[in-house]
Design an enzyme around this catalytic site. Structure first.
Site, short mmCIF file in Angstrom:
data_model
loop_
_atom_site.label_atom_id
_atom_site.label_comp_id
_atom_site.label_asym_id
_atom_site.label_seq_id
_atom_site.Cartn_x
_atom_site.Cartn_y
_atom_site.Cartn_z
N ALA A 17 -2.00 -11.73 10.38
CA ALA A 17 -1.37 -10.43 10.65
C ALA A 17 -0.63 -10.45 11.99
O ALA A 17 0.52 -10.03 12.08
CB ALA A 17 -2.42 -9.33 10.64
N LYS A 80 3.19 -20.99 -6.91
CA LYS A 80 2.31 -20.16 -7.74
C LYS A 80 3.16 -19.32 -8.69
O LYS A 80 4.06 -18.60 -8.25
CB LYS A 80 1.50 -19.24 -6.81
CG LYS A 80 0.74 -18.14 -7.52
CD LYS A 80 -0.10 -17.31 -6.57
CE LYS A 80 -0.71 -16.13 -7.27
NZ LYS A 80 -1.45 -15.23 -6.36
N LEU A 335 -6.04 -6.71 8.34
CA LEU A 335 -7.38 -6.24 7.96
C LEU A 335 -7.80 -5.03 8.77
O LEU A 335 -8.65 -4.25 8.33
CB LEU A 335 -8.38 -7.38 8.13
CG LEU A 335 -8.13 -8.60 7.22
CD1 LEU A 335 -9.05 -9.76 7.59
CD2 LEU A 335 -8.31 -8.22 5.75
C1 LIG Z 1 -12.59 -13.12 1.12
C2 LIG Z 1 -11.14 -12.88 1.43
C3 LIG Z 1 -10.16 -13.53 0.68
C4 LIG Z 1 -8.81 -13.27 0.93
N1 LIG Z 1 -7.85 -13.86 0.16
C5 LIG Z 1 -6.57 -13.51 0.31
C6 LIG Z 1 -5.56 -14.08 -0.49
O1 LIG Z 1 -5.80 -14.94 -1.34
N2 LIG Z 1 -4.28 -13.67 -0.30
C7 LIG Z 1 -3.96 -12.75 0.65
O2 LIG Z 1 -2.78 -12.39 0.76
N3 LIG Z 1 -4.89 -12.24 1.47
C8 LIG Z 1 -6.17 -12.59 1.32
N4 LIG Z 1 -7.12 -12.06 2.15
C9 LIG Z 1 -6.69 -11.23 3.26
C10 LIG Z 1 -6.22 -12.13 4.40
O3 LIG Z 1 -7.24 -13.04 4.75
C11 LIG Z 1 -5.89 -11.29 5.61
O4 LIG Z 1 -5.02 -10.27 5.24
C12 LIG Z 1 -5.20 -12.12 6.65
O5 LIG Z 1 -5.92 -13.28 6.94
C13 LIG Z 1 -4.98 -11.34 7.91
O6 LIG Z 1 -6.13 -11.25 8.70
P1 LIG Z 1 -5.96 -10.59 10.12
O7 LIG Z 1 -4.93 -11.35 10.88
O8 LIG Z 1 -5.77 -9.14 9.94
O9 LIG Z 1 -7.39 -10.79 10.78
P2 LIG Z 1 -8.10 -12.09 11.41
O10 LIG Z 1 -7.69 -13.35 10.75
O11 LIG Z 1 -9.54 -11.76 11.47
O12 LIG Z 1 -7.53 -12.15 12.89
C14 LIG Z 1 -8.01 -11.32 13.91
C15 LIG Z 1 -7.44 -11.78 15.24
O13 LIG Z 1 -7.84 -10.85 16.23
C16 LIG Z 1 -8.33 -11.56 17.34
N5 LIG Z 1 -9.26 -10.72 18.07
C17 LIG Z 1 -10.28 -9.97 17.56
N6 LIG Z 1 -10.93 -9.35 18.55
C18 LIG Z 1 -10.31 -9.70 19.69
C19 LIG Z 1 -10.51 -9.39 21.06
N7 LIG Z 1 -11.51 -8.62 21.47
N8 LIG Z 1 -9.68 -9.92 21.97
C20 LIG Z 1 -8.66 -10.74 21.59
N9 LIG Z 1 -8.42 -11.06 20.32
C21 LIG Z 1 -9.24 -10.55 19.40
C22 LIG Z 1 -8.96 -12.80 16.76
O14 LIG Z 1 -9.08 -13.82 17.72
C23 LIG Z 1 -7.91 -13.15 15.69
O15 LIG Z 1 -6.86 -13.85 16.29
C24 LIG Z 1 -8.45 -12.36 1.95
C25 LIG Z 1 -9.44 -11.76 2.73
C26 LIG Z 1 -10.78 -12.00 2.48
C27 LIG Z 1 -11.83 -11.33 3.31
#
Ligand SMILES: Cc1cc2nc3c(=O)[nH]c(=O)nc-3n(C[C@H](O)[C@H](O)[C@H](O)COP(=O)(O)OP(=O)(O)OC[C@H]3O[C@@H](n4cnc5c(N)ncnc54)[C@H](O)[C@@H]3O)c2cc1C
Length: 502
Positions: A17, A80, A335
């Protein structure tokens, strides 16, 4: 009134994200002189899953000027063409939700209506046989669409399977090359301005204080800014999407490279299989009310096609969405904004949308409430429509067991109930043109799950049953012929975008 431009943006979080948002904003806001800074903590790390995508990612990457083959090589990606739902409707059954348009339209009536008419007479060819992507996926073939008039080959729509951490690294390199500044550090405190509740600054564990006009919360499930600081609230959708845990593990690949995602129904929930060039991603998505973690782990490890490459990663989540994706001067993307569960691979898509819709509603420092409301309305609409699509998969099966019985008997969202009622009459899918999933996507999943309308669209009576059958048979013959000309997926990758050995 003169503009009061946003001069600085702080993105907190460097998962898919964070870096996808940084890449999108650095491209679309170039020339505005707006300083973008991303803070991430390698100590906390990223979720590390999220590897299957849907077709809109292709145009999004192209709009950023990203060379698709280069991305594929550097993220060990594969192509895909859809998702196979195996043992989903009931054990032993399989159907594909294929990408791209299929068949024809006559006077505004979709081919699916003619197919229902033929099925009523017991003479319809299998639905999948009309879709070039479904037929190619069954044979593990792939090629990009070609500009051939009247050929199904021009309608090939595709997405990618990618390695999540390599994707974040790729987007990071892209964003840093466009002046996004990265700071390694853990956010310790988020200060909120007492006068209006806007975020004033964030402070890192190092003591560094960062101020920005606009904050993007990409901190994952934590929602450090949007929830931790602003207490925005979360709408829990567990009653419709009861899975709340996942075990994920990569394994060695055996056998040819398939060109679709596999979703296998399990006694409680389902299991994914995502083929990459260097490995296969697997995960079991389940409800902790119906199965214990240790059992889920054993089920996953006992069903891998090759050697597990590490210990399974256990994940917990609550399906639903943040009440407001945009609150004050903070926009949650990824997320932190919500999670619907990965059945239709929509997580990365919602990130793209979050970032792109933000570009469309990009504020100045006055943060007009009308723009904030517009953004929130748009994102709510998109989350809810995707939710309905996924809930439809769970609620319409014939699987035995307590979990599936719950899913069949649960009270559905009104919007879905209405849609199913319309379908049960004449097979009609009525949707807003701005929805993500097309009429045909709905048709393939409802038909795949054996939801049978009472009859077919009355306007499909405009040609005789014999002519209708001939028309459908012609389509399936052309589709079969065209699919046979497509190369094996493995060969297409070897010739165009093979990744170097890891
Ligand atoms: C089981 C599962 C399967 C999935 N499969 C798919 C799929 O097949 N296809 C799809 O499109 N999506 C899928 N998703 C969704 C996808 O994984 C997420 O949308 C995507 O990885 C984005 O995650 P994110 O970047 O929001 O969060 P995260 O990857 O959790 O990143 C969070 C970031 O915030 C940082 N952070 C947190 N707290 C702090 C802090 N206090 N200080 C500094 N930095 C901080 C962390 O270091 C990290 O860099 C899946 C999700 C799950 C749970």
């Amino acid at each position: 009134m003169p503009l009061d431009p946003v001069r600085s943006i702080a993105i907190v979080g460097g998962g898919t994200a964070g870096w996808m948002t940084a890449a999108t904003l650095s491209h679309y806001l170039k020339g505005l002189g707006c300083h973008i800074r991303l803070v991430e903590s390698s100590e906390i790390g990223t979720i590390g899953v999220g590897e299957a995508t849907i077709p809109p990612i292709i145009s999004h990457l192209a709009s950023l000027g990203i060379d698709e083959n280069d991305l594929i090589r550097k993220t060990q990606a594969t192509f895909k063409l859809g998702i196979e739902f195996k043992d989903w409707t009931q054990p032993g059954h399989s159907y594909i939700h294929p990408f791209g348009p299929t068949g024809f339209q006559r006077n505004g009536v979709d081919f699916t209506a003619y197919w229902l008419k033929c099925r009523e007479a017991g003479k319809a060819p299998p639905l999948e046989a009309h879709s070039i992507t479904a037929v190619a996926a069954r044979q593990a073939r792939f090629m990009r669409p070609v500009d051939l008039a009247n050929s199904p080959l021009q309608h090939i729509a595709y997405a990618l399977h990618l390695d999540a951490s390599l994707l974040a690294a790729y987007l990071r390199a892209y964003a840093e090359a466009r002046c996004v500044m990265r700071t390694e550090g853990k956010v310790r405190n988020v200060a909120v301005r007492p006068s209006d509740g806007f975020i004033e600054s964030i402070t890192l564990e190092s003591g560094e204080r960062i101020e920005a006009d606009l904050y993007i919360d990409c901190t994952g499930f934590r929602g450090l800014l949007i929830e931790g600081a602003l207490k925005t609230g979360y709408e829990d959708w567990t009653r419709w999407l009861p899975c709340d845990r996942a075990m994920a593990v990569a394994c060695e690949r055996t056998g040819p490279l398939s060109s679709h995602t596999l979703a296998m129904g399990r006694e409680v929930g389902w299991q994914w299989r995502i083929p990459l060039q260097h490995r296969v991603g697997n995960g079991y998505v389940y409800s902790s009310h119906f199965v214990k973690d240790e059992e889920a782990r054993d089920i996953l490890l006992g069903s891998l096609e090759g050697r597990a490459l590490r210990d399974p990663l256990a994940l917990r989540f609550t399906t639903g969405r943040r009440r407001l994706s945009w609150n004050k001067n903070c926009v949650a993307i990824g997320l932190s904004a919500g999670f619907l569960e990965p059945l239709e691979s929509t997580g990365i898509h919602m990130i793209q949308r979050g970032a792109f819709v933000l570009v469309n509603f990009f504020p100045d420092r006055r943060f007009r409430q009308a723009d904030i409301d517009g953004y929130n309305r748009r994102m709510t609409f998109e989350y809810e429509r995707v939710r309905d699509f996924i809930v439809a998969h769970y609620s319409q099966t014939r699987r035995e067991g307590e979990f599936w019985r719950y899913c069949r008997e649960m009270e559905l969202p009104d919007s879905l109930q209405e849609r199913l009622e319309l379908f049960r009459g004449y097979g009609r899918i009525i949707r807003d043109p701005a929805e993500l999933f097309s009429e045909q996507s709905w048709f393939f999943i409802l038909t795949g799950q054996d939801v049978r309308p009472a009859s077919y669209e009355p306007r499909a009576a405009d040609i005789s049953p014999a002519d209708t059958q001939r028309l459908l048979e012609q389509i399936t013959e052309v589709v079969a012929r065209c699919a046979a000309t497509m190369p094996p997926h493995q060969d297409f990758i070897a010739q165009n975008c093979a990744a170097p050995a890891p």
